[in-house]
Every structure is written in C-alpha cells, then in structure tokens.
Design a protein around this motif. Structure first.
Motif, PDB file in Angstrom:
ATOM      1  N   ALA A  84       0.149 -11.764  -8.911  1.00  0.00           N
ATOM      2  CA  ALA A  84       1.136 -11.885  -7.628  1.00  0.00           C
ATOM      3  C   ALA A  84       2.827 -11.605  -7.955  1.00  0.00           C
ATOM      4  N   ASN A  85       3.126 -12.295  -9.181  1.00  0.00           N
ATOM      5  CA  ASN A  85       4.579 -12.024  -9.684  1.00  0.00           C
ATOM      6  C   ASN A  85       4.770 -10.355  -9.772  1.00  0.00           C
ATOM      7  N   LEU A  86       3.794  -9.760 -10.348  1.00  0.00           N
ATOM      8  CA  LEU A  86       3.835  -8.123 -10.282  1.00  0.00           C
ATOM      9  C   LEU A  86       3.888  -7.439  -9.131  1.00  0.00           C
ATOM     10  N   ALA A  87       3.029  -8.085  -8.324  1.00  0.00           N
ATOM     11  CA  ALA A  87       3.029  -7.289  -6.821  1.00  0.00           C
ATOM     12  C   ALA A  87       4.217  -7.543  -6.124  1.00  0.00           C
ATOM     13  N   SER A  88       4.894  -8.864  -6.313  1.00  0.00           N
ATOM     14  CA  SER A  88       6.356  -9.124  -5.596  1.00  0.00           C
ATOM     15  C   SER A  88       7.254  -8.228  -6.266  1.00  0.00           C
ATOM     16  N   SER A  89       7.226  -7.918  -7.373  1.00  0.00           N
ATOM     17  CA  SER A  89       8.376  -7.042  -8.273  1.00  0.00           C
ATOM     18  C   SER A  89       8.118  -5.693  -7.802  1.00  0.00           C
ATOM     19  N   TRP A  90       6.809  -5.236  -7.726  1.00  0.00           N
ATOM     20  CA  TRP A  90       6.669  -3.725  -7.210  1.00  0.00           C
ATOM     21  C   TRP A  90       7.225  -3.598  -5.858  1.00  0.00           C
ATOM     22  N   SER A  91       6.872  -4.833  -4.818  1.00  0.00           N
ATOM     23  CA  SER A  91       7.460  -4.487  -3.393  1.00  0.00           C
ATOM     24  C   SER A  91       8.761  -4.686  -3.238  1.00  0.00           C
ATOM     25  N   GLN A  92       9.484  -5.569  -4.264  1.00  0.00           N
ATOM     26  CA  GLN A  92      11.197  -5.301  -4.175  1.00  0.00           C
ATOM     27  C   GLN A  92      11.686  -4.085  -4.603  1.00  0.00           C
ATOM     28  N   LEU A  93      10.884  -3.476  -5.641  1.00  0.00           N
ATOM     29  CA  LEU A  93      11.222  -2.307  -6.276  1.00  0.00           C
ATOM     30  C   LEU A  93      11.333  -1.071  -5.317  1.00  0.00           C
ATOM     31  N   ASP A  94      10.079  -1.112  -4.450  1.00  0.00           N
ATOM     32  CA  ASP A  94       9.770   0.238  -3.521  1.00  0.00           C
ATOM     33  C   ASP A  94      10.421  -0.086  -2.402  1.00  0.00           C
ATOM     34  N   LEU A  95      10.394  -1.408  -1.548  1.00  0.00           N
ATOM     35  CA  LEU A  95      10.825  -1.469  -0.300  1.00  0.00           C
ATOM     36  C   LEU A  95      12.259  -1.208  -0.048  1.00  0.00           C
ATOM     37  N   PRO A  96      13.305  -1.407  -0.767  1.00  0.00           N
ATOM     38  CA  PRO A  96      14.811  -1.264  -0.621  1.00  0.00           C
ATOM     39  C   PRO A  96      14.886   0.321  -0.527  1.00  0.00           C
ATOM     40  N   ASN A  97      14.004   1.140  -1.119  1.00  0.00           N
ATOM     41  CA  ASN A  97      14.056   2.547  -1.234  1.00  0.00           C
ATOM     42  C   ASN A  97      14.028   3.192   0.175  1.00  0.00           C
ATOM     43  N   GLU A  98      13.249   2.322   1.209  1.00  0.00           N
ATOM     44  CA  GLU A  98      12.948   2.734   2.537  1.00  0.00           C
ATOM     45  C   GLU A  98      14.054   2.488   3.195  1.00  0.00           C
ATOM     46  N   HIS A  99      14.719   3.947   3.747  1.00  0.00           N
ATOM     47  CA  HIS A  99      16.180   3.838   4.233  1.00  0.00           C
ATOM     48  C   HIS A  99      16.072   2.831   5.344  1.00  0.00           C
ATOM     49  N   ARG A 100      15.157   2.661   6.427  1.00  0.00           N
ATOM     50  CA  ARG A 100      15.279   1.738   7.409  1.00  0.00           C
ATOM     51  C   ARG A 100      15.457   0.354   7.056  1.00  0.00           C
ATOM     52  N   PHE A 101      14.866  -0.077   5.908  1.00  0.00           N
ATOM     53  CA  PHE A 101      15.044  -1.507   5.349  1.00  0.00           C
ATOM     54  C   PHE A 101      16.503  -1.993   5.208  1.00  0.00           C
ATOM     55  N   ALA A 102      17.444  -1.030   4.857  1.00  0.00           N
ATOM     56  CA  ALA A 102      18.578  -1.209   4.717  1.00  0.00           C
ATOM     57  C   ALA A 102      19.432  -1.978   6.119  1.00  0.00           C
ATOM     58  N   ASN A 103      18.797  -1.507   7.099  1.00  0.00           N
ATOM     59  CA  ASN A 103      19.518  -2.045   8.510  1.00  0.00           C
ATOM     60  C   ASN A 103      18.389  -3.026   8.988  1.00  0.00           C
ATOM     61  N   ILE A 104      17.724  -3.779   8.159  1.00  0.00           N
ATOM     62  CA  ILE A 104      16.419  -4.536   8.728  1.00  0.00           C
ATOM     63  C   ILE A 104      16.918  -5.559   9.698  1.00  0.00           C
ATOM     64  N   ALA A 105      18.227  -5.964   9.233  1.00  0.00           N
ATOM     65  CA  ALA A 105      18.732  -7.197  10.207  1.00  0.00           C
ATOM     66  C   ALA A 105      18.878  -6.916  11.658  1.00  0.00           C
ATOM     67  N   THR A 106      19.266  -5.516  11.896  1.00  0.00           N
ATOM     68  CA  THR A 106      19.712  -4.890  13.429  1.00  0.00           C
ATOM     69  C   THR A 106      18.581  -4.299  14.068  1.00  0.00           C
ATOM     70  N   LEU A 107      17.291  -4.257  13.311  1.00  0.00           N
ATOM     71  CA  LEU A 107      16.354  -3.741  14.034  1.00  0.00           C
ATOM     72  C   LEU A 107      15.735  -4.638  14.985  1.00  0.00           C
ATOM     73  N   ASP A 108      15.288  -4.080  16.384  1.00  0.00           N
ATOM     74  CA  ASP A 108      14.454  -4.968  17.199  1.00  0.00           C
ATOM     75  C   ASP A 108      12.879  -5.324  16.690  1.00  0.00           C
ATOM     76  N   ASP A 109      12.299  -5.882  17.706  1.00  0.00           N
ATOM     77  CA  ASP A 109      11.020  -6.006  17.219  1.00  0.00           C
ATOM     78  C   ASP A 109      10.229  -4.814  17.240  1.00  0.00           C
ATOM     79  N   GLN A 110      10.507  -3.899  18.028  1.00  0.00           N
ATOM     80  CA  GLN A 110       9.533  -2.611  18.133  1.00  0.00           C
ATOM     81  C   GLN A 110       9.813  -1.770  16.862  1.00  0.00           C
ATOM     82  N   GLN A 111      10.977  -1.822  16.477  1.00  0.00           N
ATOM     83  CA  GLN A 111      11.562  -0.952  15.328  1.00  0.00           C
ATOM     84  C   GLN A 111      10.792  -1.664  14.138  1.00  0.00           C
TER      85      GLN A 111
END
Length: 361
Positions: free
Chosen positions: A101-128
């Motif tokens: 589980a810790n390995l999966a968590s590290s993998w998700s944290q390593l990959d997810l920030p590279n998604e450009h939309r995740f940088a503005n995650i706080a401003t996204l509405d429910d549909q986005q």
C-alpha cells in the motif's frame, strides 16, 4: 544545469505521452466493457469502520504462492507453525501488505502531480473534477489490463498478476481520493484503502485464479511431456495427485481404444496456444476487477450522489433513450403551451365580442 533541464523536460514529455496513451487504451476498454456488461450502481463505503471483511487480494495472493511452491509450501507451513506463533505470521503478512500500500501511495504521489489539471485541483468544480477522475481511472484500467501479459509466465505469472493488480487497485484508490480532496495518508490511510477494496465485488478473482492455475499446470505438464512423453507424464501426474488419477487413466484408455500413441502427438501448437489463452483471460478479468474498484472508489469519494452513483459501464444506448425521452417531453411541453396560448386567445376574442354586443344594445 542545462542538461538537467533538458532531461527533466524529456521525462515530462515521455510521461505525458504515456499517460495520454493509457487514457485512450483505458477508454477503449471501458467502452468495450459497456457493450458486453450490464450497467450497475455502486454503493459508497463508510470508511473508518472497525470491523470489515478481509479483502480477497490477501487470500488469493497466499493461494497463488501455495500453487507456485506446491507441496513445498505445505511443508514449510507445517514446520513454521511449530516454531513461529500464528500471531507473528499474521503480523508479518499485515506488514507485507502495508508495504504494498505504501508503494502504491508513493507511485500515485509521484505520478499525479505531473497531471497539469491537478495543479489547479482546488479551483475545479465537480464536473471538472469528475472528468479528471475519469481520465485517471482510464489510466489505471489500462495498467490493470496490461498485467494480463504475465499469463505468458505460467504459474509464476499467476502470483505476479495478483500482486500487480493489487498495486494498481491501491494506486487507483489513493489517486481518486486525492482528486476528490480526501487524501488517504499514514497507517489510517492504508487501513481505509484496504477497507474499500474489501467492499468491492472481487469474487471474479477466484474464477480467474482457478482458470490461470489450471492453464499453468497444463503448460507445465506439456513442457515435461516434450521430453518424457505425454503417456508417462500423465501416469506420473496420476501418481502424484489421486484426484486427477481417474482422468489420466480415462485419457490413456480412450487413446488406446482409438489407436493413438500419446507419445507421438505433436504438442508444440498446444503449448503455444495455452499462454495466449492465459493472457486473454488475465486481461479480461483484470479489466472487470478494476472496474469494481473504480466504481466503489468513485461512489465513496465523489461529492454528489449523481456523480457517485453513476455507473462506470453506462452504454450509449441508455444515453440515447434518455435523450429521446427528454426530446419527447420537450415536444409535449411545446404542444401543451401552444394549446394553452390558443385557449387564452379564444377567451380574449370571446370577451371582445361580449363587450361589443353590450355597446350595441
């Protein structure tokens, strides 16, 4: 410094290209599942319960290990229980799965920030936010299907496939939780991640394990038969396992009656066919199992009921029926409104005639 910047850009470009292709592949798999499967509703999980059933990943991982080691696993377990307390064994298993589980968590944290939309995650509405979650789900759907390629390795591939699917499933849970701003962290996060998996319908994993194990045994038998002959190999298999002795004798008897020499059969084409079949089974079942994890995770973390309960396998025909019904309602409303306007106009004309008659009198 310039070289490091160039390398960083290259890695980012490759990562973006890989994610894009995984999303396309996952979307294609989802579309195919929608055509062959039935839409279903997923229930949210109340994370944090003290009592919950054990996830099937743990059970099937131990079974795959037992099938891989064969009689040695039973021998090791027999002697281990004499010197090692059962509680120590359970804590060791718990620790191993926590590390996954810790390995999966590290993998998700390593990959997810590279998604450009995740940088503005706080401003996204429910549909986005839901659109981003769908793309991430498709990435993991594709990764789970790729795990089916381990079927080429026979019985060792069975264990590798189980661990890979567990890793991808946990990655999916961690990523979707982060997208919906409900991140799972620490030991409590590990517990919640496994709690969610235990509430997903993973019963098809048992079917997959049984099929792949049977194909693995069959491939091993054919591999040995290449050198010793199929007749002698069936005889040896019957001596080792009394449960299959009857069937081995029946095959030998039928071959003798028909006049077929089992040792002269060319097994090369069958040996090539079995791994291909194992890969197809692994891909098919993995895509169904990851759909269960995605559906339950969406239902648990999505903020609105209409998003949480949306079936992952909704097909286009259902959407067409909804659109048709909406159009029919719109047309009916238009007709009703037109009739109402006409009645109003007639009433006004009737009132004018009455007023005119009174003036004349």
């Amino acid at each position: 410094m310039a070289k490091r910047s160039t390398l960083s850009k290259s890695i980012t470009t490759i990562g973006s290209f890989t994610r894009s292709n995984l999303e396309r592949m996952g979307a294609a798999i989802d579309s195919m599942n929608a055509k062959t499967g039935k839409p279903r509703q997923y229930k949210a999980v109340n994370l944090g319960d003290k009592d919950y059933q054990q996830d099937l990943f743990r059970e099937q991982t131990l079974k795959a290990t037992q099938q891989l080691l064969g009689t040695r696993f039973a021998t090791y377990g027999k002697y281990a229980k004499k010197v090692v307390p059962n509680s120590f064994f359970q804590s060791t298993v718990d620790s191993a799965f926590a590390q996954v589980a810790n390995l999966a968590s590290s993998w998700s944290q390593l990959d997810l920030p590279n998604e450009h939309r995740f940088a503005n995650i706080a401003t996204l509405d429910d549909q986005q936010r839901y659109a981003l979650a769908t793309d991430i789900a498709n990435q993991n759907r594709a990764l789970a299907a790729i795990g089916g390629l381990t079927g080429l390795a026979g019985l060792p591939g069975l264990l590798a496939d189980t661990l890979w699917l567990l890793l991808v499933s946990l990655r999916t849970v961690y990523q979707l939780a982060a997208v919906y701003n409900k991140p799972l962290t620490g030991k409590q996060g590990v517990k919640m991640a496994y709690e969610l998996l235990s509430n997903a319908d993973l019963s098809k994993m048992q079917e997959k394990q049984a099929l792949l194990a049977g194909l693995g045994v069959g491939k091993g038998l054919l591999d040995n038969a290449q050198s010793s002959g199929l007749h002698s190999e069936l005889k040896n298999l019957g001596l080792k396992n009394k449960n299959v002795n009857y069937y081995a004798e029946q095959v030998d008897s039928i071959a003798s009656q028909v006049g077929i020499d089992l040792d002269q059969i060319n097994l090369s084409w069958i040996r090539r066919f079995i791994p291909v079949t194992a890969v197809a089974i692994g891909i098919r079942y993995n895509s169904q199992l990851i759909d269960e994890v995605i559906g339950v995770a969406q239902a648990t973390f999505a903020p609105e009921t209409k998003l949480a309960n949306r079936s992952i396998t909704d097909d286009s025909s259902s959407e067409a029926e909804v659109k048709k019904a909406s159009n029919d309602d719109a047309e009916k409303n238009t007709e009703d409104k037109s009739t109402e306007n006409q009645n109003t106009k007639d009433d006004e004309q009737s009132s004018d005639v009455e007023v005119s008659d009174k003036k004349t009198k």
